[in-house]
Structure formats: structure tokens, C-alpha cells
Design a protein around this motif. Structure first.
Motif, short mmCIF file in Angstrom:
data_model
loop_
_atom_site.label_atom_id
_atom_site.label_comp_id
_atom_site.label_asym_id
_atom_site.label_seq_id
_atom_site.Cartn_x
_atom_site.Cartn_y
_atom_site.Cartn_z
N ILE A 194 22.94 -40.77 -47.12
CA ILE A 194 21.76 -40.19 -47.79
C ILE A 194 22.28 -39.13 -48.76
O ILE A 194 22.88 -38.14 -48.33
N PRO A 195 22.10 -39.32 -50.08
CA PRO A 195 22.55 -38.30 -51.04
C PRO A 195 21.98 -36.93 -50.68
O PRO A 195 20.81 -36.80 -50.34
N GLY A 196 22.84 -35.92 -50.76
CA GLY A 196 22.43 -34.56 -50.40
C GLY A 196 22.68 -34.23 -48.94
O GLY A 196 22.61 -33.06 -48.55
N LEU A 197 22.99 -35.25 -48.13
CA LEU A 197 23.24 -35.03 -46.70
C LEU A 197 24.60 -35.60 -46.28
O LEU A 197 24.81 -35.91 -45.11
N ALA B 169 18.52 -32.71 -40.38
CA ALA B 169 19.64 -32.30 -41.23
C ALA B 169 19.17 -31.38 -42.35
O ALA B 169 19.79 -30.34 -42.63
N ILE B 170 18.07 -31.72 -42.99
CA ILE B 170 17.52 -30.87 -44.05
C ILE B 170 17.09 -29.52 -43.49
O ILE B 170 17.32 -28.46 -44.10
N ALA C 271 33.71 -31.68 -57.24
CA ALA C 271 33.10 -33.01 -57.26
C ALA C 271 33.41 -33.73 -58.57
O ALA C 271 33.57 -33.10 -59.62
N LYS C 272 33.47 -35.05 -58.49
CA LYS C 272 33.74 -35.86 -59.68
C LYS C 272 32.47 -36.22 -60.44
O LYS C 272 32.54 -36.73 -61.55
N SER C 273 31.33 -36.00 -59.82
CA SER C 273 30.06 -36.31 -60.49
C SER C 273 29.04 -35.23 -60.17
O SER C 273 29.19 -34.47 -59.20
N ARG C 274 27.99 -35.18 -60.94
CA ARG C 274 26.95 -34.16 -60.79
C ARG C 274 25.88 -34.64 -59.82
O ARG C 274 25.42 -35.77 -59.91
N LEU C 275 25.48 -33.78 -58.93
CA LEU C 275 24.39 -34.09 -58.01
C LEU C 275 23.07 -33.53 -58.51
O LEU C 275 22.03 -34.18 -58.43
N VAL C 276 23.11 -32.31 -59.05
CA VAL C 276 21.90 -31.64 -59.52
C VAL C 276 22.31 -30.64 -60.59
O VAL C 276 23.45 -30.18 -60.64
N ARG D 132 21.62 -25.91 -51.93
CA ARG D 132 22.76 -24.98 -52.04
C ARG D 132 23.67 -25.05 -50.81
O ARG D 132 24.28 -24.07 -50.44
N LEU D 133 23.75 -26.23 -50.20
CA LEU D 133 24.59 -26.36 -49.02
C LEU D 133 25.25 -27.73 -48.99
O LEU D 133 24.95 -28.58 -48.17
#
Length: 240
Positions: free
Chosen positions: A82-85, A16-17, A139-144, A120-121
Motif C-alpha cells: 500500500i503506497p504510503g505504508l 497503520a495510518i 528516494a528515487k521517485s516522488r511520493l508527494v 510525514r512518516l
């Protein structure tokens, strides 16, 4: 709505990454669309302790924001949390819901990240690439990323930065409430994305698109009386 389903779909984090890194160069963050008369919101919930993904899509007229159509789809959850995926976990059911639409949206707002993502995806970028249609991450929250202090009044925003790059914006969609994290998905610029998010947010913190989709995805409240098909029977095999 006609969907070109991907031929292959990763089932583990490593692949996936790798796909995210491959696709990121294809994202277009300039405006590639004309007028907008319909907007859609997509959101995802889970049933049976996460074993089933429940996706909802709601289409509204624009700029009136009157509900026109909604669709629901359930699919087995084939990818771990998995966060980010999250796009790999959620998109199969989202595509199944979108495929049932009779009203094609000109612009789609996703409950999740676009370019405000470590690679960035986010889901808005990934979905936009599959559909080749303009998308926005809300989004309701920050990821990065990091940002400066945000004023309290509605419409205020500051850039969201990561390693010196502007990856999105922190937007006050309603005065004195928690902000939203807005980023381009595909075929749209950040400035235009912010404008459409504000136009879709006349009263509440969330845009009407994702607010209504969230109702359906989370089963919290019923939708207004608008045209909708019955929920599809759960298929026991993956779409991909």
C-alpha cells in the motif's frame, strides 16, 4: 547491533495510518548526533512473488566509503503493498538484518522517504524512531509534494513542498541525471541530510550506501569481499 523490536505491529491499513499519525509528532528534524565514522544503507527486495521480504544492510566507513560489513535477512511478508505504508511491509526484515550487524552505523540512509510523506512518516522516519538513531530518506521517485525546476549540475537542489511546508529536497546527485528525493528521517536536519547524501555520492546517481544495499536486496550483483555472515534461515513466524 542491539534492536528494541516493537511489541506490536499493525496488520491492516487503518491501524497503520493511526500509528503513523501517532508517531509523527515524535520525529526530530534537528541534528542530534556528533561525528560520523560509519554510514549504512538499507534496501529491500522481494522473492516468491512478494511472499518473502529480503532486506539488505551495508555498512561503509566514512568519509572513505569503504565497505566494512553487510548482512541479509529474509522474513515472510506480513503486510500488503500500500503506497504510503511501505514501512510496515519492509521494516520487520530490515530490523532482522540490522540485528546481525557487528559494526554499528552512526548514520543510516534508507531507500525510501523520510518526512517527504503524506503523514510525514516514511520508512526513514519510522526506522529512526525504532532505532533512536539518525536516518535519512533517499528516494528515487516522488511520493508527494511539488517543486520548481531543478538545475542540471551536480549538487543543485530545490525544496520539495506540500501544503506550504518544506518536506524534503529534490537533489541532483549527478549532472544531467534524474534527481533524488531527499528528506530527513530522524535526529537530522534537511540541510545536514543533503550534505551527507552528497558526500556519499562521489560517482553514481545513488549514494554508495543504498547503491550497494540495492545490489544485495535485488540480487543483481555480488558484493565485494567484505566480512559477512551467512544468510539466516527463514523463520516462519513474524518478529512482532
Amino acid at each position: 547491533m542491539k534492536i528494541n523490536f516493537p511489541n506490536r505491529w499493525p496488520t491492516d491499513a487503518q491501524s497503520a495510518i493511526a500509528l503513523q499519525n501517532q508517531l509523527r509528532s515524535q520525529i526530530v528534524t534537528v541534528d542530534r548526533f556528533d561525528s560520523v565514522s560509519t554510514v549504512a544503507g538499507v534496501d529491500v527486495g522481494f522473492e516468491q512473488d512478494g511472499a518473502v521480504t529480503r532486506a539488505a544492510v551495508v555498512v561503509l566507513s566514512f568519509p572513505q566509503l569503504a565497505p566494512l560489513e553487510y548482512q541479509l535477512a529474509r522474513r515472510p511478508t506480513d503486510f500488503p503493498y500500500i503506497p504510503g505504508l511501505l514501512s510496515f511491509r519492509e521494516i520487520p526484515a530490515v530490523l532482522a538484518a540490522l540485528a546481525q550487524l557487528k559494526t554499528e552505523p552512526d548514520l543510516i540512509l534508507c531507500d525510501g522517504q523520510g518526512t517527504a510523506h503524506p503523514r510525514r512518516l516514511g520508512i526513514a522516519c519510522h526506522l529512526g524512531l525504532i532505532l533512536q538513531r539518525p536516518t535519512i530518506g533517499v528516494a528515487k521517485s516522488r511520493l508527494v509534494g511539488q517543486h520548481s525546476d531543478l538545475p542540471e549540475e551536480k549538487g543543485a537542489w530545490v525544496p520539495l513542498l506540500d501544503q506550504g511546508e518544506t518536506i524534503g529536497a529534490v537533489l541532483r546527485s549527478r549532472s544531467a541525471t534524474k534527481p533524488l528525493y531527499v528528506s530527513a528521517g530522524h535526529q537530522i536536519s534537511l540541510e545536514t541530510a543533503l550534505r551527507y547524501v552528497l558526500q556519499c555520492t562521489p560517482k553514481y546517481r545513488l549514494p554508495e550506501t543504498t547503491r550497494l544495499a540495492d545490489r544485495l536486496a535485488s540480487r543483481r550483483r555480488a558484493m565485494p569481499a567484505i566480512a559477512a555472515a551467512t544468510e539466516p534461515v527463514l523463520e516462519q513466524k513474524s518478529l512482532f
